[in-house]
Design a protein around this motif. Structure first.
Motif, mmCIF file in Angstrom:
data_model
loop_
_atom_site.group_PDB
_atom_site.id
_atom_site.type_symbol
_atom_site.label_atom_id
_atom_site.label_comp_id
_atom_site.label_asym_id
_atom_site.label_seq_id
_atom_site.Cartn_x
_atom_site.Cartn_y
_atom_site.Cartn_z
ATOM 1 N N ALA A 169 -0.308 5.793 -2.595
ATOM 2 C CA ALA A 169 -0.023 4.791 -1.561
ATOM 3 C C ALA A 169 -0.540 5.248 -0.202
ATOM 4 N N ALA A 170 -0.414 6.550 0.068
ATOM 5 C CA ALA A 170 -0.887 7.092 1.354
ATOM 6 C C ALA A 170 -2.402 6.980 1.475
ATOM 7 N N LYS A 173 -3.268 3.319 2.174
ATOM 8 C CA LYS A 173 -2.909 2.904 3.542
ATOM 9 C C LYS A 173 -3.930 3.359 4.585
ATOM 10 N N THR A 174 -4.725 4.372 4.268
ATOM 11 C CA THR A 174 -5.739 4.830 5.231
ATOM 12 C C THR A 174 -6.961 3.923 5.257
ATOM 13 N N LYS A 177 -7.571 -3.352 5.055
ATOM 14 C CA LYS A 177 -6.888 -4.303 4.179
ATOM 15 C C LYS A 177 -7.839 -5.045 3.250
ATOM 16 N N MET A 199 0.928 -2.737 -4.171
ATOM 17 C CA MET A 199 -0.102 -2.200 -3.285
ATOM 18 C C MET A 199 -1.316 -3.125 -3.191
#
Length: 212
Positions: A169-170, A173-174, A177, A199
Motif C-alpha cells: 500500500a505504501a 501511495k507514492t 492516482k 487499493m
C-alpha cells in the motif's frame, strides 16, 4: 475472436520476440489479461503456475512503454527473490529479442544495494523486485514513482498477507492516482481480493470464477 498475439494488440517486434522463444499462440490468461491491461484498467486475475502469467502482464507493459521518457514506468512486486529473478530474466529476454531498449533492473534485498543504485542511474523503465527494497529506494528518491503507470502484484495473494500488505500500500501511495494496478495469483482468496480492490479503481476480474 482470432487467438493470435497480433489480434490482442501487440506490435510485430513483440510477436517476433515470442517466436524466438517458440511461443506462437497466447494462453487463456494472456488472451484475457493483455487487452484489459492495454486498456489501462485495474485487473485481478487468477492463473496457475505454468499458464503464462508473467508474459500476460509483461507484454502489455512493453507495448505501453513510452520510449521518449526515461525513468520507471512499471513496477513489478513479488513476494520472493526467486520469483523476482525469474520475472527479471523474462523481461530481459523479451527486450533483447524484441530489440526494445526498455531498461530493466532487479531490486532485491539479498543483493548489494550499491550495484543496484548504479543501475538505477541509467533510469530503467521497468523495475522488478521485493516490496521492501523497492519501497526503501522510492523513499530515498532513487526511483521516480511519479512516472509509474503500472504496478503489478505477482503472487498477489501473498503480497496481500499481513507481512506485506502495508508496504505494498505504501508503494502504491507514492505513485500518481492515474496509475494502473494488476494483481495475479494462482489462487485469489476473498480477503486478498477485497484488500486489493480497496487499493484499485474500478476492477476488471479477468479470470473465470473471480466474480463469484
Amino acid at each position: 475472436m482470432e487467438h493470435t498475439f497480433e489480434a490482442l494488440g501487440l506490435r510485430a517486434a513483440l510477436v517476433t520476440a515470442l517466436a524466438e522463444q517458440g511461443i506462437t499462440a497466447p494462453t487463456e490468461i494472456q488472451q484475457k489479461m493483455i487487452p484489459e491491461i492495454l486498456s489501462g484498467k485495474d485487473v485481478i486475475g487468477r492463473s496457475e503456475t505454468g499458464s503464462g502469467k508473467t508474459l500476460a502482464y509483461l507484454l502489455p507493459i512493453f507495448e505501453k512503454l513510452d520510449m521518449n521518457i526515461r525513468g520507471t514506468q512499471a513496477i513489478i512486486l513479488t513476494p520472493t527473490h526467486e520469483l523476482a529473478a525469474q520475472v527479471y530474466h523474462q523481461a530481459e529476454l523479451l527486450q533483447e529479442n524484441a530489440g526494445i531498449a526498455a531498461g530493466c533492473v532487479l531490486l532485491i534485498g539479498a543483493a548489494g544495494i550499491g550495484r543496484q543504485l548504479e543501475k538505477l542511474k541509467a533510469k530503467p523503465r521497468i523495475v522488478v523486485g521485493s516490496v521492501g527494497r523497492i519501497l526503501d529506494l522510492i523513499r530515498k528518491k532513487k526511483i521516480q514513482a511519479h512516472l509509474v503507470r503500472t504496478i503489478v502484484l505477482d503472487e498477489g495473494d501473498r503480497l496481500m498477507d499481513d507481512g506485506n500488505v502495508e508496504d505494498v500500500a505504501a508503494v502504491i501511495k507514492t505513485t500518481l492516482k492515474e496509475r494502473q494496478i494488476v494483481l495475479l495469483s494462482a489462487s485469489v482468496s476473498g480477503e486478498a481480493k477485497a484488500k486489493a480492490a480497496a487499493m484499485m479503481k474500478a476492477v476488471e476480474l479477468a479470470a473465470r470464477g473471480l466474480a463469484d
